[in-house]
Design a protein around this motif. Structure first.
Motif, PDB file in Angstrom:
ATOM      1  N   ALA A 182       3.629  14.291 -11.752  1.00  0.00           N
ATOM      2  CA  ALA A 182       4.005  14.326 -13.168  1.00  0.00           C
ATOM      3  C   ALA A 182       2.907  14.982 -14.000  1.00  0.00           C
ATOM      4  CB  ALA A 182       4.276  12.910 -13.673  1.00  0.00           C
ATOM      5  N   ILE A 183       1.651  14.654 -13.697  1.00  0.00           N
ATOM      6  CA  ILE A 183       0.528  15.243 -14.443  1.00  0.00           C
ATOM      7  C   ILE A 183       0.483  16.751 -14.210  1.00  0.00           C
ATOM      8  CG2 ILE A 183      -2.001  15.387 -14.509  1.00  0.00           C
ATOM      9  CD1 ILE A 183      -1.962  12.319 -13.900  1.00  0.00           C
ATOM     10  N   ARG A 184       0.681  17.164 -12.952  1.00  0.00           N
ATOM     11  CA  ARG A 184       0.667  18.592 -12.626  1.00  0.00           C
ATOM     12  C   ARG A 184       1.769  19.333 -13.361  1.00  0.00           C
ATOM     13  NH1 ARG A 184      -0.359  19.182  -6.283  1.00  0.00           N
ATOM     14  NH2 ARG A 184      -2.547  18.711  -6.505  1.00  0.00           N
ATOM     15  N   VAL A 185       2.976  18.780 -13.342  1.00  0.00           N
ATOM     16  CA  VAL A 185       4.121  19.432 -13.983  1.00  0.00           C
ATOM     17  C   VAL A 185       3.907  19.523 -15.485  1.00  0.00           C
ATOM     18  CG1 VAL A 185       6.559  19.120 -14.538  1.00  0.00           C
ATOM     19  CG2 VAL A 185       5.783  18.871 -12.188  1.00  0.00           C
ATOM     20  N   SER A 186       3.453  18.429 -16.111  1.00  0.00           N
ATOM     21  CA  SER A 186       3.238  18.457 -17.557  1.00  0.00           C
ATOM     22  C   SER A 186       2.104  19.423 -17.906  1.00  0.00           C
ATOM     23  CB  SER A 186       2.920  17.059 -18.084  1.00  0.00           C
ATOM     24  OG  SER A 186       1.697  16.594 -17.553  1.00  0.00           O
ATOM     25  N   GLY A 187       1.105  19.515 -17.040  1.00  0.00           N
ATOM     26  CA  GLY A 187       0.014  20.460 -17.261  1.00  0.00           C
ATOM     27  C   GLY A 187       0.511  21.894 -17.219  1.00  0.00           C
ATOM     28  N   LEU A 188       1.395  22.188 -16.273  1.00  0.00           N
ATOM     29  CA  LEU A 188       1.957  23.533 -16.172  1.00  0.00           C
ATOM     30  C   LEU A 188       2.777  23.868 -17.417  1.00  0.00           C
ATOM     31  CD1 LEU A 188       3.131  23.651 -12.453  1.00  0.00           C
ATOM     32  CD2 LEU A 188       1.368  25.053 -13.484  1.00  0.00           C
ATOM     33  N   TYR A 189       3.574  22.901 -17.879  1.00  0.00           N
ATOM     34  CA  TYR A 189       4.403  23.154 -19.057  1.00  0.00           C
ATOM     35  C   TYR A 189       3.540  23.392 -20.295  1.00  0.00           C
ATOM     36  CZ  TYR A 189       8.915  22.219 -16.930  1.00  0.00           C
ATOM     37  OH  TYR A 189      10.042  22.293 -16.169  1.00  0.00           O
ATOM     38  N   SER A 190       2.484  22.591 -20.464  1.00  0.00           N
ATOM     39  CA  SER A 190       1.646  22.755 -21.654  1.00  0.00           C
ATOM     40  C   SER A 190       0.910  24.099 -21.595  1.00  0.00           C
ATOM     41  CB  SER A 190       0.651  21.602 -21.788  1.00  0.00           C
ATOM     42  OG  SER A 190      -0.256  21.594 -20.709  1.00  0.00           O
ATOM     43  N   ARG A 191       0.495  24.511 -20.398  1.00  0.00           N
ATOM     44  CA  ARG A 191      -0.161  25.812 -20.256  1.00  0.00           C
ATOM     45  C   ARG A 191       0.805  26.938 -20.633  1.00  0.00           C
ATOM     46  NH1 ARG A 191      -2.383  25.111 -14.547  1.00  0.00           N
ATOM     47  NH2 ARG A 191      -3.864  23.466 -14.890  1.00  0.00           N
ATOM     48  N   TRP A 248       0.816  -1.214   0.000  1.00  0.00           N
ATOM     49  CA  TRP A 248       0.000   0.000   0.000  1.00  0.00           C
ATOM     50  C   TRP A 248       0.851   1.267   0.000  1.00  0.00           C
ATOM     51  CZ3 TRP A 248      -4.552  -0.006  -1.803  1.00  0.00           C
ATOM     52  CH2 TRP A 248      -5.380  -1.117  -1.655  1.00  0.00           C
ATOM     53  N   VAL A 249       1.980   1.234   0.710  1.00  0.00           N
ATOM     54  CA  VAL A 249       2.878   2.387   0.731  1.00  0.00           C
ATOM     55  C   VAL A 249       3.445   2.623  -0.661  1.00  0.00           C
ATOM     56  CG1 VAL A 249       5.131   3.179   1.565  1.00  0.00           C
ATOM     57  CG2 VAL A 249       3.459   2.243   3.176  1.00  0.00           C
ATOM     58  N   LEU A 250       3.861   1.545  -1.319  1.00  0.00           N
ATOM     59  CA  LEU A 250       4.404   1.644  -2.675  1.00  0.00           C
ATOM     60  C   LEU A 250       3.348   2.172  -3.639  1.00  0.00           C
ATOM     61  CD1 LEU A 250       7.142   0.908  -3.993  1.00  0.00           C
ATOM     62  CD2 LEU A 250       6.066  -1.211  -4.750  1.00  0.00           C
ATOM     63  N   LEU A 251       2.138   1.659  -3.513  1.00  0.00           N
ATOM     64  CA  LEU A 251       1.043   2.090  -4.380  1.00  0.00           C
ATOM     65  C   LEU A 251       0.768   3.586  -4.187  1.00  0.00           C
ATOM     66  CD1 LEU A 251      -0.918   0.629  -6.373  1.00  0.00           C
ATOM     67  CD2 LEU A 251      -2.603   0.735  -4.543  1.00  0.00           C
ATOM     68  N   GLY A 252       0.731   4.022  -2.943  1.00  0.00           N
ATOM     69  CA  GLY A 252       0.505   5.437  -2.646  1.00  0.00           C
ATOM     70  C   GLY A 252       1.601   6.319  -3.206  1.00  0.00           C
ATOM     71  N   PHE A 253       2.838   5.842  -3.103  1.00  0.00           N
ATOM     72  CA  PHE A 253       3.978   6.594  -3.615  1.00  0.00           C
ATOM     73  C   PHE A 253       3.893   6.736  -5.128  1.00  0.00           C
ATOM     74  CE2 PHE A 253       8.456   6.764  -5.043  1.00  0.00           C
ATOM     75  CZ  PHE A 253       8.811   7.950  -4.426  1.00  0.00           C
ATOM     76  N   ILE A 254       3.543   5.648  -5.810  1.00  0.00           N
ATOM     77  CA  ILE A 254       3.412   5.678  -7.272  1.00  0.00           C
ATOM     78  C   ILE A 254       2.305   6.655  -7.673  1.00  0.00           C
ATOM     79  CG2 ILE A 254       2.685   4.307  -9.273  1.00  0.00           C
ATOM     80  CD1 ILE A 254       4.136   1.919  -7.892  1.00  0.00           C
ATOM     81  N   LEU A 255       1.184   6.621  -6.963  1.00  0.00           N
ATOM     82  CA  LEU A 255       0.077   7.533  -7.266  1.00  0.00           C
ATOM     83  C   LEU A 255       0.497   8.988  -7.080  1.00  0.00           C
ATOM     84  CD1 LEU A 255      -3.005   5.691  -5.747  1.00  0.00           C
ATOM     85  CD2 LEU A 255      -2.633   6.242  -8.149  1.00  0.00           C
ATOM     86  N   LEU A 256       1.233   9.264  -6.012  1.00  0.00           N
ATOM     87  CA  LEU A 256       1.706  10.629  -5.775  1.00  0.00           C
ATOM     88  C   LEU A 256       2.632  11.078  -6.899  1.00  0.00           C
ATOM     89  CD1 LEU A 256       2.411  10.737  -1.940  1.00  0.00           C
ATOM     90  CD2 LEU A 256       0.837  12.186  -3.213  1.00  0.00           C
TER      91      LEU A 256
END
Length: 52
Positions: free
Chosen positions: A24-33, A11-19
Motif C-alpha cells: 500500500a505504501i509503495r502504491v501510494s508513493g507511486l501515485y503521489s510521485r 506470525w503468518v498473519l502478521l507477516g501478511f499484514i506487513l506485506l
C-alpha cells in the motif's frame, strides 16, 4: 501442539499484514510521485506559455 499452531498462524498473519502495508505504501508513493510530475509538467507549460 495447539499452542504451536496458534503461534504459527499469528506470525503468518502478521507477516501478511506487513506485506500488505508495504504494498500500500509503495502504491501510494507511486501515485503521489505521478501527481507531482503532472503538477511540475503543468507549471512548466504555463511558464513556457507566459514566456515571450
Amino acid at each position: 501442539m495447539l499452542w504451536f499452531i496458534l503461534k504459527c498462524s499469528f506470525w503468518v498473519l502478521l507477516g501478511f499484514i506487513l506485506l500488505c502495508e508495504l504494498a500500500a505504501i509503495r502504491v501510494s508513493g507511486l501515485y503521489s510521485r505521478e501527481e507531482e510530475r503532472q503538477e511540475a509538467l503543468g507549471k512548466h507549460r504555463q511558464q513556457a506559455k507566459s514566456a515571450p
